[in-house]
Design a protein around this motif. Structure first.
Motif, PDB file in Angstrom:
ATOM      1  N   GLY A  23      27.671 -49.716 -68.733  1.00  0.00           N
ATOM      2  CA  GLY A  23      28.121 -49.390 -67.594  1.00  0.00           C
ATOM      3  C   GLY A  23      27.218 -49.623 -66.327  1.00  0.00           C
ATOM      4  N   ASP A  24      27.606 -48.103 -64.960  1.00  0.00           N
ATOM      5  CA  ASP A  24      26.626 -48.714 -63.904  1.00  0.00           C
ATOM      6  C   ASP A  24      26.800 -46.952 -63.475  1.00  0.00           C
ATOM      7  N   GLY A  25      26.752 -46.392 -64.533  1.00  0.00           N
ATOM      8  CA  GLY A  25      27.348 -44.698 -63.574  1.00  0.00           C
ATOM      9  C   GLY A  25      28.231 -44.216 -63.252  1.00  0.00           C
ATOM     10  N   ASP A  26      29.177 -45.353 -63.493  1.00  0.00           N
ATOM     11  CA  ASP A  26      30.536 -45.146 -62.865  1.00  0.00           C
ATOM     12  C   ASP A  26      31.881 -45.552 -63.777  1.00  0.00           C
ATOM     13  N   ALA A  27      31.252 -44.919 -64.775  1.00  0.00           N
ATOM     14  CA  ALA A  27      32.243 -45.338 -66.096  1.00  0.00           C
ATOM     15  C   ALA A  27      32.190 -44.223 -67.517  1.00  0.00           C
ATOM     16  N   LEU A  28      33.288 -43.277 -67.252  1.00  0.00           N
ATOM     17  CA  LEU A  28      33.114 -42.382 -68.684  1.00  0.00           C
ATOM     18  C   LEU A  28      33.832 -43.327 -69.669  1.00  0.00           C
ATOM     19  N   LEU A  29      33.194 -43.046 -70.791  1.00  0.00           N
ATOM     20  CA  LEU A  29      34.007 -43.123 -72.891  1.00  0.00           C
ATOM     21  C   LEU A  29      34.846 -41.952 -72.552  1.00  0.00           C
ATOM     22  N   ALA A  30      36.128 -42.446 -72.655  1.00  0.00           N
ATOM     23  CA  ALA A  30      36.667 -41.043 -73.222  1.00  0.00           C
ATOM     24  C   ALA A  30      37.923 -41.304 -74.263  1.00  0.00           C
ATOM     25  N   VAL A  31      37.990 -40.345 -75.637  1.00  0.00           N
ATOM     26  CA  VAL A  31      38.784 -40.385 -76.762  1.00  0.00           C
ATOM     27  C   VAL A  31      40.511 -40.212 -76.420  1.00  0.00           C
ATOM     28  N   HIS A  32      40.999 -41.042 -76.872  1.00  0.00           N
ATOM     29  CA  HIS A  32      42.407 -40.468 -77.094  1.00  0.00           C
ATOM     30  C   HIS A  32      42.365 -39.342 -76.547  1.00  0.00           C
ATOM     31  N   PRO A  33      43.475 -38.518 -76.505  1.00  0.00           N
ATOM     32  CA  PRO A  33      43.373 -36.832 -76.722  1.00  0.00           C
ATOM     33  C   PRO A  33      44.440 -37.443 -77.910  1.00  0.00           C
ATOM     34  N   GLU A  93      49.504 -43.907 -67.727  1.00  0.00           N
ATOM     35  CA  GLU A  93      49.479 -44.690 -68.939  1.00  0.00           C
ATOM     36  C   GLU A  93      47.680 -44.616 -68.840  1.00  0.00           C
ATOM     37  N   LEU A  94      47.643 -44.875 -70.085  1.00  0.00           N
ATOM     38  CA  LEU A  94      46.333 -44.606 -71.126  1.00  0.00           C
ATOM     39  C   LEU A  94      46.370 -45.891 -71.786  1.00  0.00           C
ATOM     40  N   PRO A  95      45.394 -46.325 -72.026  1.00  0.00           N
ATOM     41  CA  PRO A  95      45.184 -47.438 -72.991  1.00  0.00           C
ATOM     42  C   PRO A  95      45.426 -47.315 -74.041  1.00  0.00           C
ATOM     43  N   ASP A  96      46.082 -48.211 -74.921  1.00  0.00           N
ATOM     44  CA  ASP A  96      46.558 -47.707 -76.707  1.00  0.00           C
ATOM     45  C   ASP A  96      45.742 -48.117 -77.817  1.00  0.00           C
ATOM     46  N   ALA A  97      45.089 -47.569 -77.698  1.00  0.00           N
ATOM     47  CA  ALA A  97      43.991 -47.573 -78.248  1.00  0.00           C
ATOM     48  C   ALA A  97      42.622 -46.219 -78.407  1.00  0.00           C
ATOM     49  N   PRO A  98      41.570 -45.556 -79.294  1.00  0.00           N
ATOM     50  CA  PRO A  98      41.585 -44.206 -79.399  1.00  0.00           C
ATOM     51  C   PRO A  98      40.257 -44.396 -77.990  1.00  0.00           C
ATOM     52  N   THR A 107      44.464 -41.860 -59.742  1.00  0.00           N
ATOM     53  CA  THR A 107      45.296 -41.481 -60.925  1.00  0.00           C
ATOM     54  C   THR A 107      44.632 -40.381 -62.057  1.00  0.00           C
ATOM     55  N   PRO A 108      44.841 -39.222 -61.439  1.00  0.00           N
ATOM     56  CA  PRO A 108      44.267 -37.366 -61.952  1.00  0.00           C
ATOM     57  C   PRO A 108      43.632 -37.904 -63.293  1.00  0.00           C
ATOM     58  N   PHE A 109      43.133 -36.608 -63.935  1.00  0.00           N
ATOM     59  CA  PHE A 109      42.434 -37.218 -64.806  1.00  0.00           C
ATOM     60  C   PHE A 109      43.156 -35.503 -65.616  1.00  0.00           C
ATOM     61  N   LEU A 110      43.277 -36.445 -67.446  1.00  0.00           N
ATOM     62  CA  LEU A 110      43.388 -35.472 -68.045  1.00  0.00           C
ATOM     63  C   LEU A 110      42.415 -34.648 -68.495  1.00  0.00           C
ATOM     64  N   LEU A 111      43.010 -33.422 -68.882  1.00  0.00           N
ATOM     65  CA  LEU A 111      42.444 -32.348 -69.602  1.00  0.00           C
ATOM     66  C   LEU A 111      40.982 -32.649 -70.374  1.00  0.00           C
TER      67      LEU A 111
END
Length: 219
Positions: A49-59, A96-101, A132-136
């Motif tokens: 990561g270069d300070g520009d990527a957020l690790l997210a868990v699928h809702p 569209e979300l990646p099909d992954a946890p 693309t707008p953020f999810l909650l």
């Protein structure tokens, strides 16, 4: 968006490895049914990561109601407003979300330049700029990893999450994350606490921007 980024004044996001450790420290991996080793392996596979990527868990793995209480501001825990008991029914809409946890949200921006815009006005502008707008849930993850992103009078909406009613129409409420003033049903003890609430689709607020990303990916 040229000349309009609100992340320039914020510190960069931690490395993906550090973000993974933060989620483990908070117990998010357990909420999601993901092992700590799996989370660390994902961060390693995704790169530093270069300070520009957020690790997210699928809702679908961890809903907003489960992670909102993990937020902190001024040593106060986060909360969901009492008139949003259906918060977890706000799902990705035209996103569209990646099909992954686990996945990455790239180039997040708080959207300060859209303060005092309505969601109705902001969405087409973001789309035109190929944002693309953020999810909650993504917004909550962002504040967990980068608390400085939540500032009084500089908070944000997450209009990628919408609630579709039984008749097929969209609920006029749109989720947002801001800082409580401790008034009304929030309670005085919650003054300065991180707050997950909602605003009307057609209303403007001078203190709310629109969080967005360049995209999402699963390495």
């Amino acid at each position: 968006m040229p000349g309009t980024s609100s992340t320039d004044t914020l510190p960069p996001l931690p490395s993906l490895a550090a973000q993974a450790e933060r989620l483990i420290e908070l117990g998010v991996h357990e909420l999601a049914g993901i092992s700590a080793d799996e989370l660390r392996a994902f961060a390693d596979r995704a790169g530093g990561g270069d300070g520009d990527a957020l690790l997210a868990v699928h809702p679908d793995r961890v809903p907003a109601s489960a992670v909102a209480p993990l937020l902190r501001h001024d040593d106060k825990p986060g909360f969901v407003v009492t008139d949003m008991p259906d918060v977890d029914l706000f799902a990705p809409c035209a996103v569209e979300l990646p099909d992954a946890p686990l996945y990455l949200v790239t180039a997040p921006d708080r959207g300060d330049h859209m303060a005092n815009w309505s969601p109705e006005e902001a969405l087409p502008a973001l789309t035109k700029e190929d944002r693309t707008p953020f999810l909650l849930t993504e917004g909550i993850h962002w504040v967990l990893q980068q608390p400085a992103v939540l500032e009084r009078n500089r908070c944000f909406m997450t209009i990628g999450s919408r609630l579709r009613k039984a008749n097929g129409t969209l609920d006029a409420r749109t989720p947002a994350i801001w800082i409580s003033n401790g008034t009304g049903r929030d309670g005085r003890e919650r003054r300065n606490a991180p707050k997950v609430g909602w605003c009307w689709w057609g209303n403007r607020h001078t203190w709310l921007g629109f969080a967005s990303a360049a995209g999402r990916r699963h390495p």
